[in-house]
Design a protein around this motif. Structure first.
Motif, PDB file in Angstrom:
ATOM      1  N   ALA A 153       0.828  -1.211   0.000  1.00  0.00           N
ATOM      2  CA  ALA A 153       0.000   0.000   0.000  1.00  0.00           C
ATOM      3  C   ALA A 153       0.863   1.262   0.000  1.00  0.00           C
ATOM      4  O   ALA A 153       0.401   2.345  -0.330  1.00  0.00           O
ATOM      5  N   LYS A 154       2.127   1.094   0.380  1.00  0.00           N
ATOM      6  CA  LYS A 154       3.016   2.267   0.448  1.00  0.00           C
ATOM      7  C   LYS A 154       4.004   2.295  -0.714  1.00  0.00           C
ATOM      8  O   LYS A 154       5.102   2.824  -0.592  1.00  0.00           O
ATOM      9  N   TRP A 155       3.617   1.712  -1.806  1.00  0.00           N
ATOM     10  CA  TRP A 155       4.487   1.573  -2.981  1.00  0.00           C
ATOM     11  C   TRP A 155       5.158   2.893  -3.359  1.00  0.00           C
ATOM     12  O   TRP A 155       6.368   2.966  -3.554  1.00  0.00           O
ATOM     13  N   SER A 156       4.361   3.931  -3.406  1.00  0.00           N
ATOM     14  CA  SER A 156       4.887   5.208  -3.886  1.00  0.00           C
ATOM     15  C   SER A 156       5.919   5.781  -2.911  1.00  0.00           C
ATOM     16  O   SER A 156       6.946   6.322  -3.319  1.00  0.00           O
ATOM     17  N   GLU A 157       5.649   5.639  -1.613  1.00  0.00           N
ATOM     18  CA  GLU A 157       6.627   6.108  -0.629  1.00  0.00           C
ATOM     19  C   GLU A 157       7.943   5.353  -0.765  1.00  0.00           C
ATOM     20  O   GLU A 157       9.025   5.922  -0.649  1.00  0.00           O
ATOM     21  N   TYR A 158       7.818   4.050  -1.014  1.00  0.00           N
ATOM     22  CA  TYR A 158       9.040   3.266  -1.192  1.00  0.00           C
ATOM     23  C   TYR A 158       9.799   3.707  -2.437  1.00  0.00           C
ATOM     24  O   TYR A 158      11.024   3.757  -2.445  1.00  0.00           O
ATOM     25  N   GLU A 159       9.050   4.047  -3.494  1.00  0.00           N
ATOM     26  CA  GLU A 159       9.731   4.514  -4.713  1.00  0.00           C
ATOM     27  C   GLU A 159      10.611   5.726  -4.411  1.00  0.00           C
ATOM     28  O   GLU A 159      11.757   5.808  -4.849  1.00  0.00           O
ATOM     29  N   THR A 160      10.049   6.654  -3.647  1.00  0.00           N
ATOM     30  CA  THR A 160      10.829   7.834  -3.273  1.00  0.00           C
ATOM     31  C   THR A 160      12.050   7.434  -2.450  1.00  0.00           C
ATOM     32  O   THR A 160      13.171   7.880  -2.703  1.00  0.00           O
ATOM     33  N   ALA A 161      11.810   6.569  -1.476  1.00  0.00           N
ATOM     34  CA  ALA A 161      12.904   6.166  -0.591  1.00  0.00           C
ATOM     35  C   ALA A 161      14.009   5.454  -1.365  1.00  0.00           C
ATOM     36  O   ALA A 161      15.202   5.680  -1.128  1.00  0.00           O
TER      37      ALA A 161
END
Lengths: 494, 494
Positions: free
Chosen positions: A437-445
């Motif tokens: 569910a946090k895919w996008s946050e991980y992309e940034t990280a």
């Protein structure tokens, strides 16, 4: 700084007797306060030969509650230590968050002696001191209290002391030809020590230089410096300067530009698998013979195929030559240490390979996103990680890092498949869905991580993983090439 | 036993494919069940050269959940390992209570090879195997599951296998002259292995001997043996046979006959302190030069003066030569290991001294009395402790144990004094008062302890402690005498 040695008034015996009780109470109160606050303390006792470093260590053990104190005498390295980067031995005994470590000998001892004897040049020495500064600062930012004591003796006082020691029954063995040799190099030692202090005297970890001519005066002064430092630390809360999580305008291209359509046919796969595994087997034995070790880091989306890719590497290898370290949430013991501690433990000895299945990059991935590390902490981590990996590289360890990339669709398919396969069901948990569910946050990280830690000597490889065969071969190929390149270049001057 | 090698029917490729999924599910279910039950597993993979031990290790790592598996390849010892008793390296990597350890090489490897090459005699070899049996049994009684696999190859099959391996690209490096030498000693290896199995095949840790001619058949058989063993263990609760706490008719004379009136004057004390500290300093350096190490154990009533007595010993010594290990309640990490694990960690390297301020005797003192160990557990501990100390002694480590004895009245006085001295107040806690209320129970426990563990090579010294000066000198004297005796007797044949 050595000129400005604190002139302490000599303490009479009765003065000493009178002042010790209060000092002991202060030391104990501060020790317990820091224990409660989970603040570890490192006391470095350094100084001239004959200045009484050993006696001071004994005294502190008497005054503090010894149940909370570890005395670490760093002496000749063991083989296990000399096969690792220079700081491994210090990480090994780093005090946990409720303890005081007294260092008799420290990261200063070796560099000073080698510099005096001309075994390291000026600039290498400066680099070493810069790294010491970085290391101390890193610990302090993590809540450690570092107290550095330099016991000074003038030239005459040193000669007098060494002569006295020779005459005394106890301590007789402690004066040896090396001490006298050091005495004959008094000026050189004084100069180098002076430079050390110039380079490593910081606000957070200042040097306390004191005249060690008289035993009682010296011990009392050390005790008071330590009490002051611990009281100050206990009074201040661990200062975590607030840092805004900087709104990141870095694009996410690191992952967006990965070509996930890459594929490899079954036949090609078998052929290449065989080829690279064969090469890797030989290369690993060559590395073993030449005592060159290696570290591989595997990160990636859940279900990206890290485990099976790792097995394609390890299946080529003799089990005696490698270890796979699966990294999960830290244990209670690991939490009571600096976050890098549990990884330092597994730095391989000469000629071996350690594979990390997840790694210290958790600090800037899951810990960042789940807010287990504060923004200051994970932002600081980039430099800490670069420094850590640089230490591996400086020691001649090869380092490669892999991010296994898959698409969100592919992940969904694999989650479904796992849930339908009895012996894979355990691999899929609540956490995997939460992370998804946090895919996008991980992309940034991930983008930040790669941008901050992709160095020439410890490169990131972003591996397209939608096709498992393609990914496995790509990884094997990178590993083989790393070994080939490294064994070729460093072969000559080992 | 080798004659009775299980004849397993050769498995076809399609059979293998068909049976693996079910096997993997069984293995994982059993792994997780044992994890939940906090039962650690040790899998020993042993057998003939060329039988595919490495391949089996790879396979098990593939089938089990690798996050819960440690593979330990015991190979050449490091210096740190060779300076300790033989089993130190195994204690070092003993799996904690939720993990599986796969041993590639084990406590069998060295003894077998040395026996084949005639480097140990028959009776020494039998002693080694007896100790292995004791060790395995101790772990099993503590809840460990031990699965021992012997991969057998007939003489012809071994020759064929080594030839094949030489031809194959992968594994090429794994055949070396030693393998062929071992092949030429086939009968000797077969004989010694046969003896090993006779001596160490127990009901709780049986040997599983299987024919390793065919890879798939072998792997499947190993997997099934392991699954069976883990399922059986998971089905049974950890069996703690009930033992009555035997009503002890042993008299308490050990402590009753101590003459607590012994005293030493201040002047005599200073003189003797100086004398013994001087001697100890020299002796410790001699021990260092000869790589002889020592272990001192301090137990005693609360406030008996252990800490200050220890300081009188350590003040004589160079801080680089000793460590004091204060022993408190075990941490979470320590609780997830066999109780001896945390003490093994601190066995000194060659030429050093470790002083335990409280020790493994907690098992038969506080753990017995506070019912933290069951009667079976603490009764078993006497033999376990004797075995542990014997291993230290066999390695040439000197061992002495002290019980500091004081009267109940003297303890009351000291408690009061501690409460009135600011820097001693922290030493007195609720627990001390609770222990004091159980004085009589402790007397019984101490008597049992001394009766069960007072051996010639690791003697108990009951030290009258009402007079601190007398106690400190008595201890120093014992320590000095131990060093003198040990350095004299073993000097010649080191």
């Amino acid at each position: 700084m050595l000129e400005s040695v604190e002139k302490i008034e000599k303490v009479s015996k009765s003065d000493f007797q009178r002042r010790v009780p209060e000092l002991r109470s202060r030391l104990l109160d501060a020790q317990f306060a820091l224990q409660r606050a989970k603040r570890p303390v490192i006391v470095i006792i350094a100084g001239m030969d004959g200045a009484g470093k050993g006696e001071v260590v004994h005294r502190l053990n008497e005054w503090l509650d010894p149940r909370g104190v570890d005395t670490n005498a760093f002496w000749a390295k063991t083989t296990e230590e000399s096969e690792r980067p220079r700081f491994w031995r210090y990480w090994r005994v780093l005090p946990s968050r409720n303890r005081i470590a007294i260092y008799f000998g420290s990261w200063y001892t070796g560099p000073i002696i080698r510099r005096v004897y001309g075994k390291v040049g000026r600039s290498q020495f400066r680099n070493q001191m810069e790294h010491v500064r970085f290391h101390e600062n890193m610990l302090i930012e993590d809540g450690y209290v570092i107290v550095k004591i330099w016991l000074h003796l003038g030239r005459k006082a040193q000669r007098k002391r060494l002569r006295e020691l020779e005459k005394q029954p106890i301590g007789f063995w402690r004066v040896n030809p090396t001490n006298w040799e050091h005495h004959s190099l008094y000026d050189e030692f004084a100069n180098v020590s002076h430079t050390v202090m110039e380079l490593t005297h910081t606000e957070a970890a200042p040097w306390n230089v004191l005249d060690a001519k008289s035993d009682a005066t010296r011990d009392l002064a050390v005790g008071e410096i330590l009490a002051d430092a611990m009281e100050t630390a206990a009074a201040k809360r661990k200062s975590i300067p607030k840092a805004e999580a900087h709104t990141n305008d870095r694009d996410k291209s690191v992952l967006e530009n990965v070509d996930l359509s890459k594929k490899l046919g079954a036949k090609d796969y078998q052929k290449q698998l065989r080829k690279y595994q064969y090469q890797l087997d030989r290369l690993m034995w060559q590395a073993y013979e030449r005592k060159r070790s290696a570290v591989l880091v595997f990160e990636g989306w859940d279900a990206a195929g890290k485990g099976s890719a790792i097995r394609r590497v390890t299946n080529a290898l003799d089990p005696r030559l490698f270890r796979v370290i699966p990294v999960a949430a830290p244990t209670e013991e690991e939490l009571s240490q600096h976050y890098l501690w549990r990884f330092w433990k597994h730095v391989p000895p000469g000629g071996r390979l350690t594979i990390f299945d997840r790694s210290w990059y958790g600090r800037v991935l899951v810990e960042r996103i789940e807010q287990l590390a504060s923004p200051t902490e994970w932002q600081r981590a980039f430099a800490e990680i670069r420094d850590f990996e640089q230490q591996l590289i400086d020691h001649g360890i090869m380092v490669s890092k892999f991010w296994l990339h898959i698409s969100q669709d592919e992940q969904a398919k694999r989650f479904a498949k796992r849930e339908n396969t009895p012996w894979k069901r355990h691999k899929i948990t609540e956490e995997d869905w939460r992370n998804r569910a946090k895919w996008s946050e991980y992309e940034t990280a991930v983008s930040d991580m790669v941008a901050e830690t992709n160095t020439g000597a410890a490169p990131w490889h972003i591996v397209p993983g939608n096709d498992k065969r393609f990914a496995r071969i790509a990884i094997l190929k990178h590993v083989v090439e790393m070994f080939e390149r490294q064994l070729a270049t460093k072969g000559e001057d080992e």
